[in-house]
Design an enzyme around this catalytic site. Structure first.
Site, PDB file in Angstrom:
ATOM      1  N   LYS A 156       0.853  -1.200   0.000  1.00 21.87           N
ATOM      2  CA  LYS A 156       0.000   0.000   0.000  1.00 21.87           C
ATOM      3  C   LYS A 156       0.885   1.246   0.000  1.00 21.87           C
ATOM      4  O   LYS A 156       1.889   1.296   0.732  1.00 21.87           O
ATOM      5  CB  LYS A 156      -0.911  -0.038   1.234  1.00 21.87           C
ATOM      6  CG  LYS A 156      -1.969   1.058   1.280  1.00 21.87           C
ATOM      7  CD  LYS A 156      -2.907   0.867   2.477  1.00 21.87           C
ATOM      8  CE  LYS A 156      -3.954   1.956   2.577  1.00 21.87           C
ATOM      9  NZ  LYS A 156      -4.866   1.767   3.724  1.00 21.87           N
ATOM     10  N   SER A 188      -9.859   1.927   2.694  1.00 19.09           N
ATOM     11  CA  SER A 188      -8.915   2.647   1.873  1.00 19.09           C
ATOM     12  C   SER A 188      -7.880   1.763   1.173  1.00 19.09           C
ATOM     13  O   SER A 188      -7.242   2.227   0.227  1.00 19.09           O
ATOM     14  CB  SER A 188      -8.178   3.686   2.725  1.00 19.09           C
ATOM     15  OG  SER A 188      -7.382   3.056   3.712  1.00 19.09           O
ATOM     16  N   SER A 247     -10.178  -0.396   6.948  1.00 18.38           N
ATOM     17  CA  SER A 247      -9.581  -0.284   5.610  1.00 18.38           C
ATOM     18  C   SER A 247      -8.886  -1.529   5.076  1.00 18.38           C
ATOM     19  O   SER A 247      -8.515  -1.554   3.905  1.00 18.38           O
ATOM     20  CB  SER A 247      -8.589   0.873   5.590  1.00 18.38           C
ATOM     21  OG  SER A 247      -9.278   2.074   5.423  1.00 18.38           O
TER      22      SER A 247
HETATM   23  N1  GLN Z   1     -13.092   4.453   6.077  1.00 23.03           N
HETATM   24  C1  GLN Z   1     -12.571   4.860   7.332  1.00 23.03           C
HETATM   25  C2  GLN Z   1     -12.116   6.283   7.246  1.00 23.03           C
HETATM   26  O1  GLN Z   1     -12.317   6.878   6.248  1.00 23.03           O
HETATM   27  C3  GLN Z   1     -11.458   3.964   7.756  1.00 23.03           C
HETATM   28  C4  GLN Z   1     -10.222   4.220   7.009  1.00 23.03           C
HETATM   29  C5  GLN Z   1      -9.098   3.323   7.432  1.00 23.03           C
HETATM   30  O2  GLN Z   1      -9.301   2.307   8.090  1.00 23.03           O
HETATM   31  N2  GLN Z   1      -7.901   3.724   7.073  1.00 23.03           N
HETATM   32  O3  GLN Z   1     -11.593   6.829   8.160  1.00 23.03           O
END
Ligand code: GLN
Length: 482
Positions: A83, A158, A182
């Protein structure tokens, strides 16, 4: 199994050990696959083909010298997608943000050091929501990623690039990060296994910080065994990350031997089985529960009474920490610097205004607000107290059960552009956020496909903190029963 790129870690390691193919052949197969598929799927932002083949060649030499299982890990010679917020020396690390476009890492994150020591090939960098804020990868400023199961839909986020690379067979395994869901939500959308380790189990040194009291790095893989093998290389104490305790790391793969659900107590938290769940997600979650029962698990209804506050707590704590963490991107030390500045304050303001995307700005504004004088106690202070109550809910539940079973996300992968409103987007993490706030480990395992749209859907198992061994056993037994 027809093509090398379709293999997971377990199969690839076996083929390499038996000399059926070399790491150079495996890596070349992945490169060819990425060349063919990435223009359509957009999982990768960059791929260092030369570096990958050099690492593969080194792995082949190591295999030739130390065959017969002498090597410490089954990751030797295995291409792993990274990532784009994890630093790999000499490679870009953009966090899918314009503010870091062109930035090249001067060092390896601890997880990368560990992977390299295990012999993994870390050459491809995968897309994500900008600074890991989002649930669809649509917040990437640097490219679009689509779902390999339906290119009109999002891969989740994400860690959407990681999920699309694994689900689209463009890597053998991938690293994602999970702050509020995410790893698990994109894994569910793209038919992968995604494990969020317990808070502190894996070092974050060299991983761009989003919300430091929540962030974890974890494996996204094609099987539960692969998740165990990858976690093995990631987990453990690191003197560069004070949240990693100096506690022994269990042998996760060994813990999977003879995995069974017989007599395992699985809790069904009633707050997670709500109206408003997509009917196909509900059907597949119910089917997963039935499978566990048929395999001999004992199902127990439990209650996590503070679940309803988790979303609110998360959207105070995470932006608060993000606003502090992202203060370092000021146009002076990293990445984009505005050309239009006459004094230093303008330089900060303009560089940030030009470099950050709308969701990141929204989080910084929210975070700054809840931390500001006069509001701190009302928002941040109270959120921390409620967080403690959420953690206690889980502690009480794990006194009674071995694992919890819940949906991963309220819906399967949605259409690109379908969710415009930030609050609706935030609801994706309804079922993943509470365990993140509590610091538990949790895993998304494929549970089947929706009837009409044929989209993958995962089921979530949540485990007690630092009991990844037990959680992986449950997940493995479920995978075997599916
Ligand atoms: N979707 C969540 C956010 O926008 C979690 C993101 C994540 O776990 N990095 O904060």
């Amino acid at each position: 199994m027809s093509e090398l790129y379709e293999l997971g870690i377990e199969g690839a390691a076996e083929g390499l050990a038996k000399g059926e193919f070399s790491s150079v052949e495996l890596t070349q197969a992945v490169i060819d696959r990425v060349r063919a598929e990435n223009p359509r799927i957009g999982a990768y932002l960059t791929f260092d083909e030369e570096g990958a083949l050099a690492a593969a060649k080194a792995a082949d030499e190591a295999i030739a010298n130390g065959r017969a299982g002498a090597w410490p890990s089954r990751l030797l010679g295995i291409p792993v997608a990274i990532k784009d917020l994890i630093n790999v020396k000499g490679q870009p690390c953009t966090c899918a943000s314009k503010i870091l476009k062109g930035y090249v890492s001067p060092y390896d994150a601890t997880v990368i050091k560990n992977l390299k020591a295990a012999g993994a090939v870390c050459a491809g960098r995968v897309n994500m929501d900008e600074f890991a804020m989002g649930s669809s990868t649509e917040n990437s400023a640097l490219g679009r990623t689509v779902n390999p199961y339906d290119v009109t839909r999002v891969p989740g986020g994400s860690s959407g690039g990681s999920a699309a690379a694994v689900g689209g067979n463009m890597c053998i395994a991938a690293l994602g990060t999970d702050t509020g869901g995410s790893i698990r939500q994109p894994a569910s959308f793209c038919n992968c296994v995604g494990l969020k380790p317990s808070y502190g189990r894996v070092s974050r040194f060299g991983v761009t910080a989003f919300a430091s009291s929540l962030d974890q790095v974890g494996p996204m893989t094609k099987s539960v065994t692969d998740a165990a093998l990858l976690l093995q290389a990631l987990a453990g104490h690191d003197e560069m990350d004070g949240t990693t305790p100096d506690e022994p790391v269990p042998d996760y793969a060994a813990a999977l031997a003879g995995a069974s659900l017989k007599g395992v107590k699985i809790g069904l938290p009633k707050e997670y089985f709500i109206d408003g769940l997509d009917p196909e997600v509900k059907r597949l979650t119910d089917a997963a529960v039935a499978k566990c029962a048929a395999a001999g698990a004992e199902l127990v209804e439990v209650s996590l009474p503070h679940t309803e506050y988790a979303m609110a707590v998360y959207y105070i704590v995470a932006p608060a920490e993000a606003s502090a963490n992202l203060a370092r991107f000021d146009g002076v030390r990293y990445g984009h610097r505005s050309a239009r500045s006459d004094d230093v304050f303008n330089l900060y303001a303009r560089s940030r205004a030009e470099g950050f995307g709308p969701e990141v700005k929204r989080r910084i504004i929210m975070g700054t607000y809840v931390l500001s004088s006069g509001y701190y106690d009302a928002y941040y202070g109270r959120a921390l107290k409620v967080r403690t109550l959420i953690r206690r809910d889980f502690e009480e539940a794990f006194a009674k059960v071995d694992a919890l079973l819940t949906p991963v996300a309220p819906t399967p992968a949605f259409k690109i552009g379908e969710v415009q409103d930030p609050l609706t987007m935030y609801l994706n993490d309804l079922f993943t956020i509470p365990s993140s706030l509590a610091g538990n480990c949790a895993i998304s395992v494929p549970a089947g496909f929706t009837a009409d749209t044929h989209l993958p859907v995962g089921v979530q198992f949540i485990g007690d903190a630092y009991r990844e061994d037990r959680l992986l056993r449950v997940a493995k037994a479920f995978e075997g029963a599916s």
